[in-house]
Design an enzyme around this catalytic site. Structure first.
Site, PDB file in Angstrom:
ATOM      1  N   SER A   1      -0.310 -14.011  -5.101  1.00  0.00           N
ATOM      2  CA  SER A   1      -1.677 -13.602  -5.442  1.00  0.00           C
ATOM      3  C   SER A   1      -2.354 -14.798  -6.093  1.00  0.00           C
ATOM      4  CB  SER A   1      -1.608 -12.435  -6.434  1.00  0.00           C
ATOM      5  OG  SER A   1      -2.838 -12.254  -7.101  1.00  0.00           O
TER       6      SER A   1
ATOM      7  N   TYR B   1       0.840  -7.520 -13.998  1.00  0.00           N
ATOM      8  CA  TYR B   1       0.633  -7.983 -12.612  1.00  0.00           C
ATOM      9  C   TYR B   1       0.745  -9.506 -12.551  1.00  0.00           C
ATOM     10  CZ  TYR B   1      -1.524  -8.167  -7.952  1.00  0.00           C
ATOM     11  OH  TYR B   1      -1.774  -8.383  -6.618  1.00  0.00           O
TER      12      TYR B   1
HETATM   13  N1  NAD Z   1      -5.684  -6.468  -2.234  1.00  0.00           N
HETATM   14  C1  NAD Z   1      -5.709  -7.641  -2.836  1.00  0.00           C
HETATM   15  O1  NAD Z   1      -6.798  -8.164  -3.143  1.00  0.00           O
HETATM   16  C2  NAD Z   1      -4.437  -8.391  -3.102  1.00  0.00           C
HETATM   17  C3  NAD Z   1      -4.552  -9.709  -3.578  1.00  0.00           C
HETATM   18  C4  NAD Z   1      -3.409 -10.431  -3.844  1.00  0.00           C
HETATM   19  C5  NAD Z   1      -2.172  -9.874  -3.610  1.00  0.00           C
HETATM   20  N2  NAD Z   1      -2.079  -8.606  -3.152  1.00  0.00           N
HETATM   21  C6  NAD Z   1      -0.724  -8.078  -2.937  1.00  0.00           C
HETATM   22  O2  NAD Z   1      -0.584  -7.643  -1.607  1.00  0.00           O
HETATM   23  C7  NAD Z   1       0.326  -6.551  -1.555  1.00  0.00           C
HETATM   24  C8  NAD Z   1      -0.329  -5.369  -0.870  1.00  0.00           C
HETATM   25  O3  NAD Z   1      -1.484  -5.003  -1.591  1.00  0.00           O
HETATM   26  P1  NAD Z   1      -2.614  -4.037  -1.006  1.00  0.00           P
HETATM   27  O4  NAD Z   1      -3.891  -4.571  -1.473  1.00  0.00           O
HETATM   28  O5  NAD Z   1      -2.389  -3.789   0.436  1.00  0.00           O
HETATM   29  O6  NAD Z   1      -2.302  -2.718  -1.864  1.00  0.00           O
HETATM   30  P2  NAD Z   1      -2.349  -1.166  -1.426  1.00  0.00           P
HETATM   31  O7  NAD Z   1      -2.292  -0.419  -2.707  1.00  0.00           O
HETATM   32  O8  NAD Z   1      -3.474  -0.912  -0.500  1.00  0.00           O
HETATM   33  O9  NAD Z   1      -0.996  -1.000  -0.618  1.00  0.00           O
HETATM   34  C9  NAD Z   1       0.249  -1.154  -1.251  1.00  0.00           C
HETATM   35  C10 NAD Z   1       1.281  -0.401  -0.453  1.00  0.00           C
HETATM   36  O10 NAD Z   1       2.533  -0.492  -1.177  1.00  0.00           O
HETATM   37  C11 NAD Z   1       3.080   0.815  -1.231  1.00  0.00           C
HETATM   38  N3  NAD Z   1       3.893   0.981  -2.423  1.00  0.00           N
HETATM   39  C12 NAD Z   1       3.453   1.001  -3.717  1.00  0.00           C
HETATM   40  N4  NAD Z   1       4.474   1.278  -4.536  1.00  0.00           N
HETATM   41  C13 NAD Z   1       5.568   1.441  -3.765  1.00  0.00           C
HETATM   42  C14 NAD Z   1       6.921   1.769  -4.044  1.00  0.00           C
HETATM   43  N5  NAD Z   1       7.346   2.008  -5.295  1.00  0.00           N
HETATM   44  N6  NAD Z   1       7.788   1.860  -3.009  1.00  0.00           N
HETATM   45  C15 NAD Z   1       7.366   1.653  -1.731  1.00  0.00           C
HETATM   46  N7  NAD Z   1       6.103   1.356  -1.424  1.00  0.00           N
HETATM   47  C16 NAD Z   1       5.211   1.249  -2.424  1.00  0.00           C
HETATM   48  C17 NAD Z   1       1.871   1.749  -1.271  1.00  0.00           C
HETATM   49  O11 NAD Z   1       2.210   3.078  -0.933  1.00  0.00           O
HETATM   50  C18 NAD Z   1       0.925   1.081  -0.303  1.00  0.00           C
HETATM   51  O12 NAD Z   1       1.112   1.506   1.024  1.00  0.00           O
HETATM   52  C19 NAD Z   1       0.729  -6.284  -2.999  1.00  0.00           C
HETATM   53  O13 NAD Z   1       1.939  -6.967  -3.286  1.00  0.00           O
HETATM   54  C20 NAD Z   1      -0.404  -6.877  -3.786  1.00  0.00           C
HETATM   55  O14 NAD Z   1      -0.029  -7.246  -5.082  1.00  0.00           O
HETATM   56  C21 NAD Z   1      -3.187  -7.846  -2.892  1.00  0.00           C
END
Ligand code: NAD
Length: 267
Positions: A159, A172
């Protein structure tokens, strides 16, 4: 995936990115970035073994309607043990009838709030899902690959908060700084075995994880002004980086990060 084979010019550049014959285990695949990554890897030819704590039937039907193959299993990665990590890795091969060579540690959670009020429960939840589960799955995956004398690629989700403290996201930021360190450590240790370990560092992407952020009009306007490309990222923006890191196109790339952030970190 054969790490040492010379690239033959007759294969053409597109073949460098071809994932036909690969199985990719993708966590957090039900929605958001994980779903887009699973779809992209399937488009490039990989079979997908999808893990999430919520239902993945839409992902499965999308991929199968496009002519691909996706199997799914619900699992809560928050309480993962070494044994259950082993079980999930073996399931990916059993369910697709094909050895797994790609692991995408995408599942993640965020808890927002000032550090002064962060509860130990929130701290532990975030670290468990974002850092401990990727480590245990990577460890199980590397053991699995070693037993087969096979090469592989691990993609972890970093991230911009792997490089910056962020605003009121202490657990985080800790987890995302941690995943960068783990990625580098594992890349060093496993390079001799042909196991590459890299991260994608998304910027601010439109997913459920950032809904609160985008709904805060003042904050959202500030963010947009700071993003050089002047828009939030979409999950599909990650497709190219994911296919690159999963495929032979990145055969000499390990221990590094591809930022997909519209220029955020360059500012
Ligand atoms: N969206 C952003 O701007 C962003 C930026 C940087 C990094 N990220 C990273 O990208 C990844 C995905 O993020 P996103 O934005 O798609 O989030 P999101 O919340 O839309 O999706 C996350 C997914 O992980 C699953 N999940 C959560 N806890 C879980 C658990 N205990 N066991 C199994 N599955 C689980 C959720 O059900 C969901 O489907 C994460 O690691 C997040 O930190 C996201």
């Amino acid at each position: 995936m054969v790490a040492e084979e010379p690239v033959r010019s007759s294969r053409g550049f597109a073949d460098l990115f071809d994932l036909t014959g690969y199985t990719a285990l993708v966590t957090g695949a039900a929605r958001g970035l994980g779903r887009a990554i699973a779809t992209a890897l399937a488009d490039a030819g990989a079979q997908i073994a999808a893990l999430d704590v919520i239902d993945m039937s839409e992902l499965e039907s999308d991929i199968s309607e496009a002519g691909g193959k996706c199997v799914s299993r619900t699992a809560d990665l928050g309480g993962l043990s070494a044994d259950s990590a082993n079980d999930l890795v073996r399931w990916a091969e059993d369910a697709t009838s094909n050895p797994a060579t790609v692991l995408v540690n995408n599942a993640g959670v965020i808890r927002r709030g000032p550090a002064l009020n962060t509860s130990v429960e929130d701290w532990n939840t975030v670290l468990a899902v974002n850092l401990t589960a990727p480590f245990l799955l990577s460890q199980a995956f590397a053991q699995y690959l070693r037993a087969k004398d096979s090469a592989g690629s691990i993609i972890n989700m970093a991230s911009v908060n792997s490089f910056q403290g962020g605003v009121e996201v202490p657990s985080y930021a800790a987890s995302k700084h941690g995943i960068l360190g783990v990625t580098r450590a594992l890349a060093n240790e496993w390079a001799p075995h042909g196991i590459r370990v890299n991260t994608i560092a998304p910027g601010y992407m439109s997913t459920d994880l950032t809904t609160a952020h985008r709904n805060d009009a003042e904050r959202a306007a500030f963010m947009l002004k700071r993003i050089p490309m002047a828009r939030w990222g979409t999950p599909e923006d990650l497709a190219g980086a994911a296919i690159f890191l999963a495929s032979d196109a990145s055969r000499y790339v390990t221990g590094t990060t591809i930022s997909v952030d519209g220029g955020w970190l360059a500012r």
